[in-house]
Motif scaffolding. Structure first.
Motif, mmCIF file in Angstrom:
data_model
loop_
_atom_site.group_PDB
_atom_site.id
_atom_site.type_symbol
_atom_site.label_atom_id
_atom_site.label_comp_id
_atom_site.label_asym_id
_atom_site.label_seq_id
_atom_site.Cartn_x
_atom_site.Cartn_y
_atom_site.Cartn_z
ATOM 1 N N ASN A 198 0.850 -1.191 0.000
ATOM 2 C CA ASN A 198 0.000 0.000 0.000
ATOM 3 C C ASN A 198 0.888 1.243 0.000
ATOM 4 N N ALA A 199 0.708 2.108 -1.003
ATOM 5 C CA ALA A 199 1.562 3.290 -1.163
ATOM 6 C C ALA A 199 1.283 4.369 -0.129
ATOM 7 N N GLY A 200 0.201 4.232 0.648
ATOM 8 C CA GLY A 200 -0.106 5.248 1.645
ATOM 9 C C GLY A 200 -0.684 6.500 1.016
ATOM 10 N N GLU A 201 -0.844 7.545 1.835
ATOM 11 C CA GLU A 201 -1.544 8.735 1.379
ATOM 12 C C GLU A 201 -0.619 9.770 0.741
ATOM 13 N N GLY A 202 0.569 9.379 0.339
ATOM 14 C CA GLY A 202 1.531 10.341 -0.196
ATOM 15 C C GLY A 202 1.668 10.345 -1.693
ATOM 16 N N GLY A 203 0.669 9.836 -2.421
ATOM 17 C CA GLY A 203 0.811 9.745 -3.867
ATOM 18 C C GLY A 203 1.727 8.593 -4.235
ATOM 19 N N LEU A 204 2.146 8.557 -5.481
ATOM 20 C CA LEU A 204 2.989 7.467 -5.968
ATOM 21 C C LEU A 204 4.141 8.043 -6.777
ATOM 22 N N HIS A 205 5.359 7.753 -6.334
ATOM 23 C CA HIS A 205 6.543 8.241 -7.049
ATOM 24 C C HIS A 205 6.539 7.689 -8.466
ATOM 25 N N VAL A 219 -6.498 7.075 -1.124
ATOM 26 C CA VAL A 219 -7.142 8.387 -1.179
ATOM 27 C C VAL A 219 -7.500 8.756 0.256
ATOM 28 N N ALA A 220 -6.762 9.709 0.814
ATOM 29 C CA ALA A 220 -7.005 10.147 2.188
ATOM 30 C C ALA A 220 -7.622 11.537 2.177
ATOM 31 N N SER A 221 -7.857 12.086 3.351
ATOM 32 C CA SER A 221 -8.551 13.368 3.422
ATOM 33 C C SER A 221 -7.749 14.497 2.791
ATOM 34 N N GLY A 222 -6.413 14.391 2.782
ATOM 35 C CA GLY A 222 -5.579 15.430 2.174
ATOM 36 C C GLY A 222 -5.522 15.351 0.661
ATOM 37 N N GLY A 250 -6.497 13.573 12.018
ATOM 38 C CA GLY A 250 -5.842 13.536 10.716
ATOM 39 C C GLY A 250 -4.364 13.223 10.830
ATOM 40 N N GLY A 251 -3.627 13.539 9.760
ATOM 41 C CA GLY A 251 -2.205 13.258 9.710
ATOM 42 C C GLY A 251 -1.390 14.526 9.557
ATOM 43 N N HIS A 252 -0.100 14.417 9.847
ATOM 44 C CA HIS A 252 0.790 15.565 9.749
ATOM 45 C C HIS A 252 2.195 15.073 9.415
ATOM 46 N N LEU A 253 2.676 15.438 8.227
ATOM 47 C CA LEU A 253 4.057 15.148 7.848
ATOM 48 C C LEU A 253 4.815 16.468 7.860
ATOM 49 N N PRO A 254 5.825 16.605 8.738
ATOM 50 C CA PRO A 254 6.529 17.891 8.866
ATOM 51 C C PRO A 254 7.186 18.340 7.564
ATOM 52 N N GLY A 255 7.258 19.645 7.393
ATOM 53 C CA GLY A 255 7.843 20.215 6.184
ATOM 54 C C GLY A 255 9.274 19.786 5.941
ATOM 55 N N ALA A 256 10.005 19.447 7.012
ATOM 56 C CA ALA A 256 11.393 19.007 6.858
ATOM 57 C C ALA A 256 11.494 17.733 6.027
ATOM 58 N N LYS A 257 10.409 16.953 6.002
ATOM 59 C CA LYS A 257 10.414 15.717 5.218
ATOM 60 C C LYS A 257 9.901 15.928 3.797
ATOM 61 N N ILE A 258 9.400 17.129 3.493
ATOM 62 C CA ILE A 258 8.866 17.391 2.151
ATOM 63 C C ILE A 258 10.024 17.897 1.281
ATOM 64 N N THR A 259 10.825 16.964 0.818
ATOM 65 C CA THR A 259 11.927 17.284 -0.081
ATOM 66 C C THR A 259 11.366 17.523 -1.483
ATOM 67 N N SER A 272 6.764 22.549 2.853
ATOM 68 C CA SER A 272 5.515 22.862 3.564
ATOM 69 C C SER A 272 5.005 21.631 4.294
ATOM 70 N N ASP A 273 4.367 21.831 5.430
ATOM 71 C CA ASP A 273 3.787 20.709 6.167
ATOM 72 C C ASP A 273 2.649 20.088 5.359
ATOM 73 N N ALA A 274 2.609 18.764 5.358
ATOM 74 C CA ALA A 274 1.504 18.048 4.709
ATOM 75 C C ALA A 274 0.499 17.670 5.787
ATOM 76 N N ILE A 275 -0.608 18.377 5.829
ATOM 77 C CA ILE A 275 -1.607 18.171 6.888
ATOM 78 C C ILE A 275 -2.876 17.568 6.301
ATOM 79 N N SER A 276 -3.250 16.402 6.823
ATOM 80 C CA SER A 276 -4.506 15.765 6.430
ATOM 81 C C SER A 276 -5.566 16.129 7.457
ATOM 82 N N PRO A 277 -6.704 16.672 7.028
ATOM 83 C CA PRO A 277 -7.770 16.992 7.993
ATOM 84 C C PRO A 277 -8.269 15.729 8.687
ATOM 85 N N ALA A 278 -8.880 15.899 9.840
ATOM 86 C CA ALA A 278 -9.434 14.742 10.544
ATOM 87 C C ALA A 278 -10.541 14.070 9.723
ATOM 88 N N PRO A 279 -11.544 14.822 9.241
ATOM 89 C CA PRO A 279 -12.562 14.190 8.383
ATOM 90 C C PRO A 279 -12.265 14.452 6.911
#
Length: 500
Positions: A198-205, A219-222, A250-259, A272-279
């Motif tokens: 499962n590629a998760g909610e980060g798209g697919l390289h 397909v997640a809330s973000g 929801g989810g939160h991936l810090p901007g430091a990881k958004i290369t 930029s921070d990747a923030i997924s809303p709760a709903p």
């Protein structure tokens, strides 16, 4: 306020050759050199140690070991040392406590209180070395009646499904939360094994589109990285409503990881921070969920099964019943021990219910309502070994998701500091020199070895039960017995106590 370290780094000065390997290997800065009159001396800042064992395993002379600190607080049954440390930390920072991986608290692990039954005489066991054992599974909606065309021929078309060589899949871990190399290990191993990751909610390289037949896209809330080509590439589409480590948020991936690479994949600005809303802001009812399920199916010409992933919560059986009527083909249930890259500590450790109880109640509810064949069930959340797989299937799952076990196969030592992005094993990081520590071919080989071994063990256990297929094991609670469980727990699980 000074916080004493949780771990102490013990260095054997007689063995140590002062090579500095520990300094170079530790991305957290726990080891360092200090100039002294006698020359450069190796010292340790133990407050930075996360107990990842990188220095222990790479020291050429085995001069290092890490031990738990024996510093004690005054004994108090209501206020543990951990309680006090967390209060001190929040009083100093004013922030929310963050943690990674799964719930470590001392809640019951029901898999450990369930035993597998075995056949003896009247229903003899099967030798898996000499007789065929079927571990392949098909996930998706089942056709219950035989249909014929106008000429009387049987219609063999069926709804879209996923074919797996064994009842195990790699769970959702997005690019960004884990490294490029880590996700490539999962993708390559899934392809070799004939299963899905499962590629998760980060798209697919873009490099991973070639693994599409073995990829579940999410397909997640973000809605990160979601577009038509992405949806059409995967073998299945998963709508993430929730996950076991953090139900209801929801989810939160810090901007430091958004290369730059992660930015392109997720389609968000670099840094930029990747923030997924709760709903999901377009889903507030089962009817709304049905609309998204139908939209995703229409976007992919009804060629892809749709999974709906939810966290295990107290009313999970009613939720699952609604999902089964929404048009979804598969339900994924994530128990409260499920891992994560980062979650508020209080949520991770106190919200949700055990996977085993949720799974059994969902399977029972769907069977009672006569809609069990409408959906398949994937169970996830701390599946640790092949016995857990067998028990989960006997409780009603069609297949399981694994994540932490897969990361452990890649070298993860569960140091629980994924949120910092400094993973010394090259897994939960985007730092290039750290990512390169994870060899893709070696990691892929280790994953294949792990699941090949599990598959052999699954066959052995099924053979001992006198069962020759996963399909015959599914929901077969007669093959399970409880030990040390009360009547209510046995009732929810739907199993007998040992000795009955």
């Amino acid at each position: 306020m000074y916080q004493y370290a949780d771990y102490e780094i013990k260095r054997d000065r007689e063995r140590c050759i002062n090579c500095g390997r520990c300094v170079r290997e530790c991305s957290n800065g726990a080891h360092y050199y200090k100039e002294t009159p006698q020359g450069k001396t190796l010292l340790a800042d133990e407050t930075k140690c996360v107990n990842c064992h990188r220095c222990v395993e790479t020291c050429p002379v085995r001069a290092i070991k890490i031990v738990k600190s024996d510093l004690t607080f005054k004994e108090n049954k209501s206020w543990s040392a951990q309680n006090l440390k967390e209060i001190y930390k929040q009083a100093q920072s004013g922030g929310v406590l963050l943690s990674s991986m799964g719930n470590p608290e001392d809640y019951p692990v029901y898999f450990d209180k369930i035993l597998i039954n075995a056949s003896q005489v009247t229903n003899p066991p099967i030798d898996p070395l000499r007789e065929p054992m079927e571990t392949r599974v098909t996930l998706g909606r089942r056709t219950r009646e035989i249909r014929r065309d106008k000429n009387g021929n049987i219609v063999t078309e069926h709804p879209p499904r996923i074919q797996l060589s064994m009842p195990v899949m790699f769970s959702a871990m997005s690019y960004g939360s884990i490294s490029y190399n880590a996700q490539k290990c999962l993708a390559e191993a899934a392809q070799r094994l004939g299963i899905c990751y499962n590629a998760g909610e980060g798209g697919l390289h873009e490099d991973f589109y070639r693994y599409g037949k073995n990829t579940v896209v999410q397909v997640a809330s973000g809605r990160f990285g979601v577009h038509k080509e992405y949806l059409e590439t995967g073998a299945a589409i998963e709508i993430k409503m929730g996950q076991g480590a953090k139900p209801g948020i929801g989810g939160h991936l810090p901007g430091a990881k958004i290369t730059a690479d992660v930015s392109r994949t997720r389609m968000i600005p670099e840094g930029s921070d990747a923030i997924s809303p709760a709903p999901h802001h377009d889903i507030y009812s089962i009817e709304d969920l049905r609309q998204l399920v139908c939209s995703l199916k229409e976007a992919t010409e009804h060629k892809k099964p749709v999974i709906v992933k939810v966290a295990a919560v107290h009313n999970i059986s009613a939720i699952a019943s609604g999902i089964a009527r929404s048009g979804a083909d598969i339900i994924a249930i994530d128990g409260f021990r499920g891992g994560t890259g980062a979650a508020p500590t209080r949520i991770r450790d106190n919200v949700g219910i055990p996977l085993e109880l949720a799974l059994a109640s969902v399977d029972k509810r769907l069977r009672e309502e006569g809609i069990r064949d409408n959906v398949s069930i994937i169970a996830g959340g701390a599946i640790r070994n092949s016995a857990d797989v067998v028990k989960a299937i006997a409780l009603g799952a069609d297949a399981v998701y694994i994540a932490t076990a897969a990361l452990a196969a890649l070298g993860c030592h569960l140091c629980r500091s994924c949120q910092k992005g400094n993973c010394n094993w090259g897994i939960a990081t985007q730092v290039p020199e750290l990512v390169n520590r994870l060899n893709v071919q070696e990691g892929c080989g280790r994953l294949c070895n792990l699941l090949t071994a599990w598959n052999h063990e699954i066959k052995e256990m099924m053979g001992g039960m006198g069962i020759n297929s996963v399909e015959a094991l599914k929901g077969n609670r007669l093959m399970l017995r409880g030990v040390g469980l009360n009547e209510k727990e046995l009732e929810v699980l739907g199993i007998l106590h040992a000795g009955e």
